[in-house]
Design a protein around this motif. Structure first.
Motif, PDB file in Angstrom:
ATOM      1  N   ALA A  90      45.786  37.255  44.330  1.00  0.00           N
ATOM      2  CA  ALA A  90      44.896  38.386  44.565  1.00  0.00           C
ATOM      3  C   ALA A  90      44.282  38.293  45.961  1.00  0.00           C
ATOM      4  O   ALA A  90      43.662  37.286  46.306  1.00  0.00           O
ATOM      5  CB  ALA A  90      43.790  38.400  43.513  1.00  0.00           C
ATOM      6  N   ALA A 128      38.439  41.709  38.481  1.00  0.00           N
ATOM      7  CA  ALA A 128      38.151  40.294  38.256  1.00  0.00           C
ATOM      8  C   ALA A 128      39.454  39.516  38.121  1.00  0.00           C
ATOM      9  O   ALA A 128      40.366  39.933  37.403  1.00  0.00           O
ATOM     10  CB  ALA A 128      37.297  40.113  37.013  1.00  0.00           C
ATOM     11  N   PRO A 129      39.594  38.379  38.801  1.00  0.00           N
ATOM     12  CA  PRO A 129      40.818  37.584  38.732  1.00  0.00           C
ATOM     13  C   PRO A 129      40.970  36.901  37.371  1.00  0.00           C
ATOM     14  O   PRO A 129      40.029  36.903  36.562  1.00  0.00           O
ATOM     15  CB  PRO A 129      40.626  36.561  39.856  1.00  0.00           C
ATOM     16  N   THR A 186      40.760  33.919  36.522  1.00  0.00           N
ATOM     17  CA  THR A 186      39.767  32.865  36.291  1.00  0.00           C
ATOM     18  C   THR A 186      38.411  33.418  35.884  1.00  0.00           C
ATOM     19  O   THR A 186      37.556  32.684  35.376  1.00  0.00           O
ATOM     20  CB  THR A 186      39.583  32.019  37.556  1.00  0.00           C
ATOM     21  N   ILE A 243      34.483  34.614  41.075  1.00  0.00           N
ATOM     22  CA  ILE A 243      34.651  35.129  42.432  1.00  0.00           C
ATOM     23  C   ILE A 243      33.664  34.445  43.369  1.00  0.00           C
ATOM     24  O   ILE A 243      32.663  33.856  42.933  1.00  0.00           O
ATOM     25  CB  ILE A 243      34.411  36.651  42.502  1.00  0.00           C
ATOM     26  N   ALA A 267      38.388  38.838  32.940  1.00  0.00           N
ATOM     27  CA  ALA A 267      39.611  38.897  33.742  1.00  0.00           C
ATOM     28  C   ALA A 267      40.295  40.248  33.592  1.00  0.00           C
ATOM     29  O   ALA A 267      40.467  40.751  32.484  1.00  0.00           O
ATOM     30  CB  ALA A 267      40.559  37.778  33.318  1.00  0.00           C
ATOM     31  N   ASP A 291      36.176  37.295  47.046  1.00  0.00           N
ATOM     32  CA  ASP A 291      37.360  36.439  47.022  1.00  0.00           C
ATOM     33  C   ASP A 291      37.524  35.846  45.631  1.00  0.00           C
ATOM     34  O   ASP A 291      36.542  35.408  45.020  1.00  0.00           O
ATOM     35  CB  ASP A 291      37.225  35.307  48.032  1.00  0.00           C
ATOM     36  N   PRO A 292      38.776  35.801  45.110  1.00  0.00           N
ATOM     37  CA  PRO A 292      38.995  35.103  43.835  1.00  0.00           C
ATOM     38  C   PRO A 292      38.591  33.646  43.969  1.00  0.00           C
ATOM     39  O   PRO A 292      38.748  33.023  45.018  1.00  0.00           O
ATOM     40  CB  PRO A 292      40.499  35.251  43.598  1.00  0.00           C
ATOM     41  N   SER A 293      38.069  33.080  42.894  1.00  0.00           N
ATOM     42  CA  SER A 293      37.618  31.689  42.916  1.00  0.00           C
ATOM     43  C   SER A 293      38.128  30.974  41.660  1.00  0.00           C
ATOM     44  O   SER A 293      38.526  31.618  40.666  1.00  0.00           O
ATOM     45  CB  SER A 293      36.089  31.637  42.993  1.00  0.00           C
TER      46      SER A 293
END
Length: 396
Positions: free
Chosen positions: A261, A297-298, A300, A303, A364, A393-395
């Motif tokens: 992502a 939302a990624p 995980t 973010i 997610a 940023d995705p985290s």
């Protein structure tokens, strides 16, 4: 006789025995029938198939079919006819109709008097002439034949009147066949199904495997990355492909998503002001009514949220300017604007400030929105915000 064995009967092997037990150079299409086609190959391995090529003579109505080998499958009872053309075969096409064009076939055909009462027992290369028409179509192929080419013959075309334009008139329809278990090199327009799950073919420089109902690019079977343009719909959740613009994508069961992502970002270079002591998204003197960033939302659910601006408290050394995010999902506030998360600045000299923090526990795949909120510590002091930005940023 229902069961036949080659080179076993003491009374001699019939022609039918030989054909129906021929299992070498045939790609299966059923449990008892093979695929008709030309055997592939070329000198130096440069081309998919060169056997039985049709070479036309420029400005004439004549052409030559070159040497090659093929298999022509008939009924189960009759079996498959292996054919070898060992010398070039000359062909002469009839002159064009005075009014309409037509489409002729060039075929490799088997005559077998025992079945067709033709008085002939031989394999031949021949022309099947089409019917002239305003919109001509190719004629039906004869029984027990292999269509090699179609040739469009225009109206009034003769050897003395331009002849056949071979580059435009000739359409290559030669199918191929290979030994059982071999990889079938085929034309780009070949829609024939596979003979069995695990059957492989090479098409458009892509290796494909028949899964019982469809041709699937080979990387699917081994968990590899499918090349660009080879897959429209994923075969399983977690499959990867390269998109047309070179982005790695993952199939989530219903859609292709970016496997990695990218950051979500928005910003504004249009300065705005506020003297509100409660958080507000709106700034005065700017075309940007509210700086908002939407993101997905990624996997995980975590973010990194970054934000900031160039701030100044006009004509005040004691007041403070605050900028903080407010996070919402479907209009519901998840994280409200507050001083704890804020980027702050105090003083009449402008300064660029930013901050970054991690948010976790997001759903997610759900869509969220983050909005920049602003306030002044004093209702009598106007705070200016310029070069604003939001970044997600995705985290992990």
């Amino acid at each position: 006789m229902n069961a036949r064995s080659a080179w076993l009967s003491p009374d001699g092997q019939t022609r039918e025995d030989t054909r129906v037990t021929q299992v070498g150079a045939v790609t299966p299409v059923t449990d008892a029938k093979g695929r008709s086609g030309v055997l592939p190959g070329s000198d130096g391995g440069q081309y998919r198939v060169t056997g039985l090529w049709l070479a036309g003579t420029t400005g004439a109505m004549t052409a030559t079919v070159g040497v090659g080998r093929a298999v022509i499958q008939s009924t189960v009872a009759r079996g498959a006819y292996p054919v070898a053309v060992t010398e070039p075969v000359p062909l002469t096409f009839a002159d064009g109709d005075s009014q309409y064009g037509r489409i002729d076939l060039v075929v490799l055909r088997v005559y077998d008097h025992a079945y067709d009462s033709s008085g002939r027992s031989q394999a031949v290369v021949e022309i099947v002439r089409g019917t002239p028409a305003a919109e001509p179509v190719a004629p039906a192929a004869p029984d027990v034949s292999l269509v090699l080419f179609t040739v469009a013959v225009g109206a009034n075309v003769t050897a003395g009147n331009g002849g056949i334009d071979w580059d435009d008139a000739r359409v290559d329809l030669r199918p191929t066949t290979v030994a059982i278990g071999g990889i079938l090199p085929t034309r780009s327009d070949d829609t024939a199904p596979g003979g069995y799950p695990g059957h492989y073919r090479d098409i458009n420089s892509t290796l494909q495997r028949w899964d019982g109902s469809a041709w699937v690019p080979y990387p699917k079977g081994v968990g590899g990355i499918a090349p660009a343009g080879s897959l429209t719909t994923g075969g399983y959740t977690g499959q990867y492909r390269e998109s047309a613009n070179g982005v790695l994508q993952r199939w989530n069961g219903s859609a292709w998503q970016s496997a990695v992502a990218p950051p979500a970002y928005t910003g504004s270079l249009d300065a705005g002001t506020t003297a509100s002591t409660t958080y507000t998204a709106a700034l005065a003197d700017t075309a940007v009514s509210a700086l908002t960033l939407t993101f997905t939302a990624p996997p995980t659910g975590a973010i990194l949220l970054g934000f900031g601006a160039r701030m100044v408290t006009k004509e005040s050394s004691t007041a403070t300017a605050f900028m903080t995010p407010q996070l919402t999902r479907s209009g519901t506030v998840i994280i409200a604007a507050n001083d704890e998360y804020a980027a702050v600045h105090g003083g009449p000299v402008a300064s660029s400030v930013s901050t970054l923090f991690r948010i976790y526990g997001l759903v997610a795949g759900a869509e969220y929105a983050v909005t920049a909120m602003h306030r002044s510590s004093s209702a009598s002091v106007t705070c200016e915000f310029d070069n604003l930005f939001l970044r997600v940023d995705p985290s992990s």
